[in-house]
Structures are given as C-alpha cells and as structure tokens.
Enzyme design. Structure first.
Site, PDB file in Angstrom:
ATOM      1  N   LYS A  73      16.218  40.157 -13.166  1.00  0.00           N
ATOM      2  CA  LYS A  73      15.911  39.514 -11.975  1.00  0.00           C
ATOM      3  C   LYS A  73      15.729  40.355 -10.718  1.00  0.00           C
ATOM      4  O   LYS A  73      16.071  41.459 -10.757  1.00  0.00           O
ATOM      5  CB  LYS A  73      17.247  38.627 -11.574  1.00  0.00           C
ATOM      6  CG  LYS A  73      17.302  37.476 -12.437  1.00  0.00           C
ATOM      7  CD  LYS A  73      18.566  36.865 -11.990  1.00  0.00           C
ATOM      8  CE  LYS A  73      18.771  35.275 -12.733  1.00  0.00           C
ATOM      9  NZ  LYS A  73      20.032  34.727 -12.247  1.00  0.00           N
ATOM     10  N   TYR A 119      13.756  26.628 -13.264  1.00  0.00           N
ATOM     11  CA  TYR A 119      15.192  26.001 -12.926  1.00  0.00           C
ATOM     12  C   TYR A 119      14.940  24.589 -12.627  1.00  0.00           C
ATOM     13  O   TYR A 119      16.043  24.123 -11.766  1.00  0.00           O
ATOM     14  CB  TYR A 119      15.490  26.940 -11.508  1.00  0.00           C
ATOM     15  CG  TYR A 119      16.156  28.287 -12.026  1.00  0.00           C
ATOM     16  CD1 TYR A 119      17.232  28.675 -13.039  1.00  0.00           C
ATOM     17  CD2 TYR A 119      15.512  29.431 -11.366  1.00  0.00           C
ATOM     18  CE1 TYR A 119      17.641  29.864 -13.159  1.00  0.00           C
ATOM     19  CE2 TYR A 119      16.142  30.774 -11.518  1.00  0.00           C
ATOM     20  CZ  TYR A 119      16.971  30.821 -12.559  1.00  0.00           C
ATOM     21  OH  TYR A 119      17.439  32.254 -12.685  1.00  0.00           O
ATOM     22  N   ASN A 147      23.130  37.860  -9.711  1.00  0.00           N
ATOM     23  CA  ASN A 147      23.854  38.181 -11.003  1.00  0.00           C
ATOM     24  C   ASN A 147      22.833  38.913 -12.010  1.00  0.00           C
ATOM     25  O   ASN A 147      23.073  38.875 -13.162  1.00  0.00           O
ATOM     26  CB  ASN A 147      24.534  36.997 -11.644  1.00  0.00           C
ATOM     27  CG  ASN A 147      23.694  35.849 -11.978  1.00  0.00           C
ATOM     28  OD1 ASN A 147      22.361  35.859 -11.721  1.00  0.00           O
ATOM     29  ND2 ASN A 147      23.983  34.800 -12.527  1.00  0.00           N
ATOM     30  N   HIS A 198      19.079  36.684 -16.438  1.00  0.00           N
ATOM     31  CA  HIS A 198      18.922  35.459 -16.760  1.00  0.00           C
ATOM     32  C   HIS A 198      18.920  35.624 -18.527  1.00  0.00           C
ATOM     33  O   HIS A 198      17.983  36.365 -19.045  1.00  0.00           O
ATOM     34  CB  HIS A 198      17.781  34.619 -16.295  1.00  0.00           C
ATOM     35  CG  HIS A 198      17.447  33.315 -17.032  1.00  0.00           C
ATOM     36  ND1 HIS A 198      18.224  32.115 -17.022  1.00  0.00           N
ATOM     37  CD2 HIS A 198      16.601  33.040 -18.242  1.00  0.00           C
ATOM     38  CE1 HIS A 198      17.755  31.329 -17.772  1.00  0.00           C
ATOM     39  NE2 HIS A 198      16.674  31.701 -18.566  1.00  0.00           N
ATOM     40  N   GLU A 201      11.699  27.935 -22.593  1.00  0.00           N
ATOM     41  CA  GLU A 201      11.528  29.092 -21.358  1.00  0.00           C
ATOM     42  C   GLU A 201      10.538  29.876 -21.771  1.00  0.00           C
ATOM     43  O   GLU A 201       9.864  30.795 -21.182  1.00  0.00           O
ATOM     44  CB  GLU A 201      12.905  29.750 -20.931  1.00  0.00           C
ATOM     45  CG  GLU A 201      13.740  28.805 -20.278  1.00  0.00           C
ATOM     46  CD  GLU A 201      15.182  29.350 -20.046  1.00  0.00           C
ATOM     47  OE1 GLU A 201      15.515  30.379 -20.655  1.00  0.00           O
ATOM     48  OE2 GLU A 201      16.136  28.493 -19.702  1.00  0.00           O
TER      49      GLU A 201
HETATM   50  P1  IDP Z   1      23.100  31.083 -15.910  1.00  0.00           P
HETATM   51  O1  IDP Z   1      22.113  31.720 -15.205  1.00  0.00           O
HETATM   52  O2  IDP Z   1      24.335  31.825 -16.547  1.00  0.00           O
HETATM   53  O3  IDP Z   1      22.474  30.344 -17.199  1.00  0.00           O
HETATM   54  P2  IDP Z   1      23.048  28.691 -14.400  1.00  0.00           P
HETATM   55  O4  IDP Z   1      24.272  27.773 -14.166  1.00  0.00           O
HETATM   56  O5  IDP Z   1      22.105  28.026 -15.226  1.00  0.00           O
HETATM   57  O6  IDP Z   1      23.592  29.954 -14.808  1.00  0.00           O
HETATM   58  O7  IDP Z   1      22.499  29.051 -12.804  1.00  0.00           O
HETATM   59  C1  IDP Z   1      21.197  29.529 -13.050  1.00  0.00           C
HETATM   60  C2  IDP Z   1      21.401  30.695 -11.734  1.00  0.00           C
HETATM   61  O8  IDP Z   1      21.581  29.916 -10.475  1.00  0.00           O
HETATM   62  C3  IDP Z   1      22.455  31.405 -11.853  1.00  0.00           C
HETATM   63  O9  IDP Z   1      22.321  32.701 -12.875  1.00  0.00           O
HETATM   64  C4  IDP Z   1      22.649  32.023 -10.577  1.00  0.00           C
HETATM   65  O10 IDP Z   1      21.390  32.841 -10.287  1.00  0.00           O
HETATM   66  C5  IDP Z   1      22.118  30.650  -9.602  1.00  0.00           C
HETATM   67  N1  IDP Z   1      23.268  30.387  -9.308  1.00  0.00           N
HETATM   68  C6  IDP Z   1      24.131  29.175 -10.023  1.00  0.00           C
HETATM   69  N2  IDP Z   1      25.031  28.742  -9.352  1.00  0.00           N
HETATM   70  C7  IDP Z   1      25.215  29.274  -8.134  1.00  0.00           C
HETATM   71  C8  IDP Z   1      25.914  29.084  -6.890  1.00  0.00           C
HETATM   72  O11 IDP Z   1      26.837  28.511  -6.703  1.00  0.00           O
HETATM   73  N3  IDP Z   1      25.623  29.806  -5.885  1.00  0.00           N
HETATM   74  C9  IDP Z   1      24.475  30.818  -5.918  1.00  0.00           C
HETATM   75  N4  IDP Z   1      23.387  30.799  -7.030  1.00  0.00           N
HETATM   76  C10 IDP Z   1      24.000  30.154  -8.105  1.00  0.00           C
END
Ligand code: IDP
Length: 152
Positions: free
Chosen positions: A12, A52, A115, A118, A129
């Site tokens: 990312k 997303y 984070n 992905h 995807e």
């Molecule tokens: P993942 O990336 O581990 O599969 P998901 O729940 O699918 O997690 O969420 C997608 C992305 O959305 C996350 O990697 C993160 O970057 C963002 N995200 C999810 N929840 C939050 C939040 O509460 N605050 C800010 N960003 C979030």
C-alpha cells in the site's frame, strides 16, 4: 489437504512512501512463495471502490479510498501451497496493534489505517481481486528448480 493457490497482495501507499517494499517482498519470497504477477500502478478511485466494495458506507471508507489512491502501489500475485493462508499469516491481523509479533503489520506498523499491505482473505476474494488487478495474460505459470525443496 494442501492445495496450490494464488492470492492478490498489495504493498500500500504507506509502505511505498516509507521504502519498505523490498523488505516486505523479501519476507514472502523467503517463505517459499513464488511471484506469478507483479506491477506498479496508481489505484484509481473506481478500482478502489470495486476492490473495497464490502466496506462502502463504513465510516472509514472515504479515508480508505483517499489513502489507497494517494501514491502508487505494487500489486503482486503470489502462488504457493496454501498461499492465501500463508500470506495472511505472514502479514498479521488488520490492526497492527493486535498483529502477532514477527508479522509485517506488527513489525512495521501501529495504526489500522496505515497497515502497509493487503492480502486476499479467502479463495473467492482471491479470484475476484486477482481479476481486478491483473489481465489473464499478466499471470505467468513457471517452474522453479527450488520448488521441490520448498514443499513435498
Ligand atoms: P484486511 O485488510 O486485513 O483484510 P479489512 O477488514 O478487509 O482488513 O479492511 C480493509 C482495510 O480497510 C484495512 O486493511 C484497513 O486499511 C482499512 N480499515 C479497516 N478498518 C479500519 C478502521 O477502523 N479504520 C481505518 N481503516 C480501517
């Protein structure tokens, strides 16, 4: 039973800005996974909204789209035995604060919205995807001599 799988992986914008791409790719290569597709691209708003789609309407969604479109990303298709689970385990939990020590997100991150990476979370999302980020002819099947030393 083990199966050979492919999974979609993104480095990312935060990892790109921080110069962590090589380090992150190296960790997955060292686990024995094989790159079968790879490109640098700028995610468009449209692609972000499709990728997303399950998060449309959530409070963090607008910020997530801003973030993922803010700088180039590297998209990688990894192939290997149980690749979907193996990549998810290597990157750790969504929230770096909760990610296990030794995972990419725990070792390099501290915030859920930054984070770093992905990875597809299951076979259906991997298929969906991979098709969003790669044309069929951009995914290459190839043999590595080392593969028999990576998995039985
Ligand atoms: P993942 O990336 O581990 O599969 P998901 O729940 O699918 O997690 O969420 C997608 C992305 O959305 C996350 O990697 C993160 O970057 C963002 N995200 C999810 N929840 C939050 C939040 O509460 N605050 C800010 N960003 C979030």
């Amino acid at each position: 039973m083990e199966t050979t799988e492919r999974t979609l992986f993104l480095i990312k914008p935060d990892a790109m800005q921080r110069g962590l791409a090589g380090e992150i790719i190296a960790r997955l290569e060292r686990r024995g996974l094989k790159i079968v597709g790879m490109k640098l691209l700028r995610v468009t708003r449209e692609l972000a909204e499709r990728h997303y789609a399950e998060h449309v309407g959530k409070p963090f969604f607008p910020g997530l789209v801003e973030f993922i479109t803010s700088a180039p990303v590297i998209a990688i298709a990894w192939e290997g035995q149980d690749a979907i689970k193996v990549v998810r385990a290597t990157i750790g939990a969504t929230n770096p604060v909760e990610a296990a020590s030794g995972t990419v997100r725990a070792d390099f991150g501290l915030d859920k919205g930054r984070n770093l990476v992905h990875a597809s979370d299951g076979p259906e999302s991997a298929t969906r995807e991979l098709a969003l980020f790669f044309a069929p002819d951009e995914l290459l099947s190839w043999d590595r001599d080392v593969d028999r030393w990576v998995a039985e």
